[in-house]
Design a protein around this motif. Structure first.
Motif, PDB file in Angstrom:
ATOM      1  N   SER A   1      -1.995  -3.880   4.066  1.00  0.00           N
ATOM      2  CA  SER A   1      -2.907  -2.770   4.304  1.00  0.00           C
ATOM      3  C   SER A   1      -2.922  -1.778   3.146  1.00  0.00           C
ATOM      4  N   ALA A   2      -1.817  -1.713   2.379  1.00  0.00           N
ATOM      5  CA  ALA A   2      -1.716  -0.695   1.331  1.00  0.00           C
ATOM      6  C   ALA A   2      -1.063  -1.274   0.083  1.00  0.00           C
TER       7      ALA A   2
ATOM      8  N   ASN B   1      -7.876  -2.245   9.009  1.00  0.00           N
ATOM      9  CA  ASN B   1      -6.806  -1.407   9.567  1.00  0.00           C
ATOM     10  C   ASN B   1      -6.881  -0.016   8.958  1.00  0.00           C
ATOM     11  N   PRO B   2      -7.929   0.742   9.285  1.00  0.00           N
ATOM     12  CA  PRO B   2      -8.097   2.053   8.670  1.00  0.00           C
ATOM     13  C   PRO B   2      -7.074   3.060   9.205  1.00  0.00           C
ATOM     14  N   LEU B   3      -6.784   4.039   8.375  1.00  0.00           N
ATOM     15  CA  LEU B   3      -5.944   5.150   8.826  1.00  0.00           C
ATOM     16  C   LEU B   3      -6.756   6.024   9.783  1.00  0.00           C
ATOM     17  N   ARG B   4      -6.139   6.376  10.888  1.00  0.00           N
ATOM     18  CA  ARG B   4      -6.807   7.245  11.856  1.00  0.00           C
ATOM     19  C   ARG B   4      -6.127   8.599  11.824  1.00  0.00           C
ATOM     20  N   LYS B   5      -6.874   9.631  11.496  1.00  0.00           N
ATOM     21  CA  LYS B   5      -6.327  10.968  11.297  1.00  0.00           C
ATOM     22  C   LYS B   5      -6.865  11.915  12.361  1.00  0.00           C
ATOM     23  N   ILE B   6      -5.967  12.525  13.096  1.00  0.00           N
ATOM     24  CA  ILE B   6      -6.339  13.508  14.111  1.00  0.00           C
ATOM     25  C   ILE B   6      -5.450  14.726  13.912  1.00  0.00           C
TER      26      ILE B   6
ATOM     27  N   ASN C   1      -1.666   3.101  -1.997  1.00  0.00           N
ATOM     28  CA  ASN C   1      -3.129   3.162  -2.027  1.00  0.00           C
ATOM     29  C   ASN C   1      -3.628   2.364  -0.820  1.00  0.00           C
ATOM     30  N   TRP C   2      -4.123   3.056   0.194  1.00  0.00           N
ATOM     31  CA  TRP C   2      -4.560   2.384   1.419  1.00  0.00           C
ATOM     32  C   TRP C   2      -5.895   1.696   1.173  1.00  0.00           C
TER      33      TRP C   2
END
Length: 332
Positions: free
Chosen positions: A85-86, A68-73, A62-63
């Motif tokens: 972080s999680a 430190n966000p997840l960066r999604k591309i 569970n993030w």
């Protein structure tokens, strides 16, 4: 719950650094659903990892980090190697075991582990996932697990269970065995009576495991161990005579087998070692069975499994009539 789920793989070194377990009743934060760690299980997983064991099942995270966000591309994600972080929803013992393995061998840090990542779940949502994994998903039948130990790699097997399975196989396959064709391996047709492989293995394990009953009396060899158990049941069969083949024979059921193995472990082994003999003749002389004291399955009808096993054990204790004279040389 319809939450987006990210499936990926992470290097073990990164995974153990960014993740943490939030323990219910101990950590005051959303998502705290974990239990306290079991050191023995961590040690086992560490050894499994160092021996090259695989991890096909995903760790579930569970993030929760805002810094430190997840960066999604497109179809890729990126993240920073930032501790805590999680939260771990499922897999805390695996992660702790892998972390322990890394402390022994840095090469483990590059091992790629499958990971499923949710983001910002509530405690309720974490609990739903945790319970779905640990209650709704059925475990593999223990008889199948023990049977597969006979063909699996050494890194994933339980040595004591393998030894117990070998003895159970011998009891089932030896033509003159009291349990010939009476051990129920996976895949055979269902029938009333007979000993499930899981029952046989679980009952034999305390004798053959590390520092178990056989090791304590310096009986290490498989051939000697299986012969002692064979002789014990052969002695009982001699006392039962034609009643041994009865469908009412308690020893063809789980409670009878387990109760008998408990009696062998706690009472008969110490006696036989004092006599220096594990022969059928020696054992027969200690069993003061009469027709009225034979134990049958009908006696334990309606009892729970533990109560039925204890009933059998106590009945065997009651008819046990040892000769207290001692000798030294061991005969089997």
């Amino acid at each position: 719950m319809n939450k987006e789920l990210i499936l990926t793989k992470l290097p073990a070194g990164l995974l153990v650094n960014i993740s943490y377990a939030s323990v219910r009743g101990q950590d005051n934060e959303p998502g705290a659903v974990q239990r306290l760690l079991n050191p023995k299980r961590i040690e086992s997983i560490k050894d499994f990892t160092l021996e090259g064991g695989d991890y096909p099942g995903a760790i579930i995270l569970n993030w929760v980090s805002t810094t430190n966000p997840l960066r999604k591309i497109n179809q890729t994600i990126s993240l920073s190697n930032t501790p805590r972080s999680a939260q771990i929803i499922d897999g805390q013992h695996r992660i702790a075991g892998i972390k322990a393995a890394i402390s022994v061998s840095e090469d483990v840090a590059s091992l790629e582990i499958p990971v499923a990542i949710y983001e910002n779940l509530t405690t309720k949502e974490c609990a739903d996932i945790f319970l779905a994994i640990n209650t709704e998903q059925k475990t593999v039948p223990r008889s199948l697990v023990f049977d597969l130990y006979g063909i699996a790699s050494e890194s994933v097997i339980d040595p004591a269970a393998v030894r117990a399975r070998d003895i159970a196989t011998y009891l089932n396959e030896a033509e003159d065995s009291p349990f010939a064709d009476q051990i129920k391996f996976p895949g055979i047709s269902k029938r009333k009576g007979g000993i499930a492989l899981s029952t046989a293995v679980s009952s034999i394990k305390p004798l053959v495991e590390d520092k178990g009953s056989f090791e304590q009396i310096d009986i290490f060899e498989l051939e000697r161990q299986k012969r002692i158990i064979f002789n014990f049941f052969t002695a009982i069969k001699e006392k039962y005579q034609e009643d041994w083949d009865s469908k009412n024979n308690i020893f063809f059921y789980a409670a009878g087998f387990a109760g008998a193995m408990e009696f062998l472990q706690l009472k008969l082994l110490p006696y036989c070692i004092s006599k220096g003999s594990f022969t059928v003749e020696t054992i027969v002389k200690t069993l003061n069975f009469t027709q009225s004291s034979l134990i049958f399955q009908s006696e334990v009808k309606g009892m729970g499994g533990t109560a039925a096993q204890k009933h059998v054990y106590q009945k065997l204790v009651d008819i046990f009539n040892p000769d207290n004279k001692t000798t030294k040389a061991i005969e089997i």
